[in-house]
Design a protein around this motif. Structure first.
Motif, PDB file in Angstrom:
ATOM      1  N   ASP A 290       0.926  -0.989   0.120  1.00  0.00           N
ATOM      2  CA  ASP A 290       0.044  -0.047  -0.262  1.00  0.00           C
ATOM      3  C   ASP A 290       0.710   1.738   0.256  1.00  0.00           C
ATOM      4  O   ASP A 290       0.231   1.987  -0.610  1.00  0.00           O
ATOM      5  N   LEU A 291       2.552   0.881   0.182  1.00  0.00           N
ATOM      6  CA  LEU A 291       2.761   3.055   0.734  1.00  0.00           C
ATOM      7  C   LEU A 291       3.805   2.844  -0.830  1.00  0.00           C
ATOM      8  O   LEU A 291       4.291   3.660  -0.989  1.00  0.00           O
ATOM      9  N   ALA A 292       3.638   1.486  -1.027  1.00  0.00           N
ATOM     10  CA  ALA A 292       4.100   1.414  -2.906  1.00  0.00           C
ATOM     11  C   ALA A 292       3.559   2.321  -3.448  1.00  0.00           C
ATOM     12  O   ALA A 292       3.925   2.793  -4.789  1.00  0.00           O
ATOM     13  N   ALA A 293       2.078   1.749  -3.156  1.00  0.00           N
ATOM     14  CA  ALA A 293       0.911   2.657  -4.343  1.00  0.00           C
ATOM     15  C   ALA A 293       0.810   4.449  -3.928  1.00  0.00           C
ATOM     16  O   ALA A 293       0.407   4.827  -4.926  1.00  0.00           O
ATOM     17  N   LEU A 294       1.875   4.035  -2.542  1.00  0.00           N
ATOM     18  CA  LEU A 294       1.706   5.733  -2.199  1.00  0.00           C
ATOM     19  C   LEU A 294       3.292   6.560  -2.762  1.00  0.00           C
ATOM     20  O   LEU A 294       3.090   7.743  -1.847  1.00  0.00           O
ATOM     21  N   GLY A 295       3.751   5.400  -3.668  1.00  0.00           N
ATOM     22  CA  GLY A 295       5.361   6.277  -4.224  1.00  0.00           C
ATOM     23  C   GLY A 295       6.562   6.828  -2.479  1.00  0.00           C
ATOM     24  O   GLY A 295       7.236   7.121  -2.871  1.00  0.00           O
ATOM     25  N   LEU A 296       5.913   5.355  -1.450  1.00  0.00           N
ATOM     26  CA  LEU A 296       7.047   4.881  -0.726  1.00  0.00           C
ATOM     27  C   LEU A 296       7.650   3.774  -0.819  1.00  0.00           C
ATOM     28  O   LEU A 296       7.462   3.057   0.064  1.00  0.00           O
ATOM     29  N   SER A 297       8.893   3.741  -0.606  1.00  0.00           N
ATOM     30  CA  SER A 297       9.345   2.978  -1.090  1.00  0.00           C
ATOM     31  C   SER A 297       9.563   2.102   0.597  1.00  0.00           C
ATOM     32  O   SER A 297      10.544   2.707   2.097  1.00  0.00           O
ATOM     33  N   THR A 298       9.664   0.964   0.934  1.00  0.00           N
ATOM     34  CA  THR A 298       9.480   0.273   2.216  1.00  0.00           C
ATOM     35  C   THR A 298      10.319  -0.929   2.598  1.00  0.00           C
ATOM     36  O   THR A 298      10.086  -1.911   1.512  1.00  0.00           O
ATOM     37  N   THR A 299      11.400  -0.964   3.341  1.00  0.00           N
ATOM     38  CA  THR A 299      11.744  -2.097   4.352  1.00  0.00           C
ATOM     39  C   THR A 299      11.232  -2.593   4.764  1.00  0.00           C
ATOM     40  O   THR A 299      10.625  -2.207   5.715  1.00  0.00           O
ATOM     41  N   VAL A 300      11.060  -4.150   5.100  1.00  0.00           N
ATOM     42  CA  VAL A 300      10.201  -5.168   6.082  1.00  0.00           C
ATOM     43  C   VAL A 300      11.678  -5.897   6.387  1.00  0.00           C
ATOM     44  O   VAL A 300      11.825  -6.667   5.474  1.00  0.00           O
ATOM     45  N   ALA A 301      11.368  -5.786   7.825  1.00  0.00           N
ATOM     46  CA  ALA A 301      12.249  -6.972   7.965  1.00  0.00           C
ATOM     47  C   ALA A 301      11.192  -7.223   9.423  1.00  0.00           C
ATOM     48  O   ALA A 301      10.340  -6.868  10.073  1.00  0.00           O
ATOM     49  N   ASP A 302      11.955  -8.584   9.889  1.00  0.00           N
ATOM     50  CA  ASP A 302      11.325  -9.392  10.925  1.00  0.00           C
ATOM     51  C   ASP A 302      12.907  -9.715  12.013  1.00  0.00           C
ATOM     52  O   ASP A 302      13.664 -10.556  11.684  1.00  0.00           O
TER      53      ASP A 302
END
Length: 647
Positions: free
Chosen positions: A530-542
């Protein structure tokens, strides 16, 4: 929402009873029919809502008798645990809402003070009723009141030390307290029949008690040693006849056993103990779980807690599973490991099915230990096993492990004993509500030195974490996982031993970092889309580990991103607090990093559908996105939304 009760043609007598004062207008001869109708209504209601069935069916007659004999709510009735309180709720002004049990906005599945004056004490953990009842009885005496206090406790709950601590205290006092032991499994009772009922009525009656008191007055003039010897001899003789020696030794006057389904036996005995003027008394009532409903009688364990079901056939509805449950994954993984390692042992505190250890026990009966409702003992028992080189897995629900916190600290952690804590039901639990939610384990274990804490992001990770716990011998280690099904990932054949204190990057981005602990990882990935659709590149970490914290991973995420959001299904004071503490220590917060922690809100979340509960908590993808945009600020948010419209 209010739903009409069952058809009056099924329950004509029950339809006349809104509250217990209506019940007390009936003739004793009518109570058998009322009990039958109450059982029918309970079965019909639970078939619609799901919930705890067997225990409630077993106390239908007892519920009717208690509300008939005692002047509730002035007289207090405390139901231990509350699993069996559905018939009580129907008789106490809540029948019109009984089909909202365990639903969002509906009745609690347990007793709840805020719900009704007829619920004097909230109960969802076992073995508390006698302690609470004694407190109420002493308060009554201090106030000069005369009302009765009745604690109804099951045989399973009597396996907990707290019940005996309370009885020991009560037995040394003169406060009037009535304890009803609902014995539906212990098999500690002599045969129940006409002779037993006659003796119970006789020994609880005023004539016998008056004669007993006169005897005490006579022996009271003798030397104390002789008086004590005669008194103990009389009580031992009575205890030998009736089977209540243990309770007499604790200072209770014992009556029973009596047939808990025979109202002609119950009513006179309850009236006698109601009118007794001094001291604590225990009435031993023998009942059958699931009484009156053949499927529940035939399989009491499967009908303790049920999904919605067909009343005629008893067949329970089962959701279509696209993945195994976390509990099953843990059990299967531990069984595989135990085939290769004979030092692995499994311990449960009266929850073999709930923790999956019933499966382990079938294959390894001599290596499986159900210690009863005794979490404190379970932990120290595991500590003792660990001292001798064994690998005990102590499988306990998060909310129940709270009861053994002192033992975790003193008996396990200080001695650095390698006890493995498999923490089931971590996080929100839907219909069971706040009393059973696993909200606090990361916070209360995280402050204990040398404790290793893992949280599985999915069912495959749980396999790896179980394997890691098997291999870890340097001290205590805990791994948490939720109730319900996994997310449907591919399952490994063999678990890998994870490097202690190391997380992993699941998705690379540049501007926003989402650091998840546990099964909210799937929602973080949705939020990333969803953030990518807003133009916000996101890292996801576990994170994998709450403790020891992967400091290098945390510092990297802080250094390479503008916004860092921690996400966990736990309370304030847990993983997010550990991250913030470390970032403050290394000065990362001084460099303009925007950090937010998503945790369970600092309120009690009532029962509801899990997805609704996550939405309320802000722990779904929508809530995560909202937190990111909040951290960016209004101007950034507007720009992001505009970019999405242009795209």
């Amino acid at each position: 929402m209010t739903i009409s009760p069952a058809s009056s043609s099924k329950t004509p007598l029950l339809d006349q009873v809104s509250e217990p004062h209506d019940l007390r207008r009936l003739e004793p001869a009518q109570l058998r029919q009322l009990a039958d109708e109450l059982r029918t209504e309970t079965i019909d209601a639970v078939s619609v809502t799901g919930g705890h069935l067997g225990a409630g069916l077993g106390v239908v007659e007892l519920t009717v008798a208690l509300h008939y004999v005692f002047n509730t709510p002035d007289d207090r009735i405390i139901w231990d645990v509350g699993h069996q309180a559905y018939p009580h709720k129907i008789l106490t002004g809540r029948r019109d809402r009984i089909r909202t049990l365990r639903q969002g906005g509906g009745l609690s599945g347990f007793t709840k003070r805020a719900e009704s004056d007829y619920d004097p004490f909230g109960a969802a953990h076992s073995s508390t009723s006698i302690s609470a009842g004694l407190g109420m009885a002493v308060a009554r005496d201090l106030d000069g009141r005369k009302n009765n206090v009745v604690a109804v406790i099951g045989d399973g709950a009597m396996s907990a030390g707290m019940a005996y601590e309370a009885m020991n205290n009560a037995g040394a006092m003169d406060s009037r307290l009535i304890v009803i032991l609902n014995d539906n499994d212990m098999s500690i009772a002599p045969p129940v029949g006409a002779m037993s009922a006659y003796l119970s009525r006789l020994l609880s009656g005023r004539a016998y008690l008056t004669l007993r008191d006169i005897g005490k007055q006579v022996t009271g003039h003798l030397p104390k040693s002789i008086d004590r010897t005669i008194t103990r001899a009389v009580e031992h003789a009575r205890g030998f006849l009736t089977g209540g020696t243990l309770f007499e030794e604790l200072g209770f006057y014992y009556v029973g056993p009596i047939d808990g389904h025979n109202l002609e036996h119950l009513l006179p005995v309850l009236k006698n103990v109601r009118d007794r003027q001094a001291g604590p008394v225990l009435v031993h009532v023998v009942t059958q779980k699931g009484k009156g409903y053949p499927p529940a009688e035939a399989s009491a364990d499967k009908y303790h807690g049920v999904n919605t079901f067909d009343v005629v056939t008893g067949a329970q509805a089962k959701p279509k599973a696209n993945a195994p449950s976390y509990t099953r994954v843990f059990a299967d993984t531990l069984i595989k490991a135990a085939r290769e390692d004979d030092k692995i042992l499994a311990i449960t505190a009266a929850m073999p099915t709930g923790t999956g250890l019933d499966l382990f026990g079938k294959e390894f009966p001599t290596r499986t230990f159900d210690v009863g409702i005794a979490e404190q003992h379970a932990v120290t028992f595991a500590a003792g096993l660990a001292t001798e080189g064994y690998k005990p897995f102590c499988a306990i629900y998060s909310t129940f492990l709270q009861r053994a916190y002192d033992q975790v600290v003193h008996d396990v952690a200080i001695q650095k004993l390698p006890v493995r804590f498999a923490i089931d039901r971590a996080g929100l639990v839907g219909a069971d509500g706040p009393t059973h939610a696993g909200s606090f384990d990361v916070a209360y274990l995280g402050c204990v030195p040398d404790m290793v804490i893992m949280a599985a992001a999915d069912e495959a990770e749980l396999v790896h974490m179980t394997a890691t716990a098997v291999a870890f011998d340097e001290g205590p280690i805990a791994f948490r996982y939720p109730r319900g099904e996994g997310v449907g990932v591919d399952m490994p054949e063999v678990g890998q031993v994870l490097p202690i204190g190391k997380g992993r990057i699941v998705r690379e981005g540049s501007r926003i970092a989402l650091l998840s602990l546990g099964t909210r990882l799937a929602e973080c990935l949705k939020a990333s889309d969803d953030l990518a659709a807003l133009g916000l590149s996101t890292t996801v970490a576990d994170a994998r580990f709450a403790k020891p914290l992967d400091k290098a991973l945390v510092e990297r995420l802080a250094r390479e991103h503008e916004v860092l959001i921690t996400v966990e299904e736990g309370s304030v004071g847990g993983f997010g607090s550990f991250v913030l503490h470390h970032l403050a220590e290394v000065g990362a917060l001084d460099k303009g990093l925007r950090v937010r922690s998503l945790v369970l809100p600092d309120v009690w979340l009532d029962q509801d559908k899990p997805d609704r509960m996550y939405a309320k908590a802000g722990l779904d993808a929508k809530g995560i996105v909202a937190k990111v945009l909040e951290a960016l600020g209004k101007d950034e948010t507007a720009a992001a939304k505009a970019a999405s419209l242009i795209a």
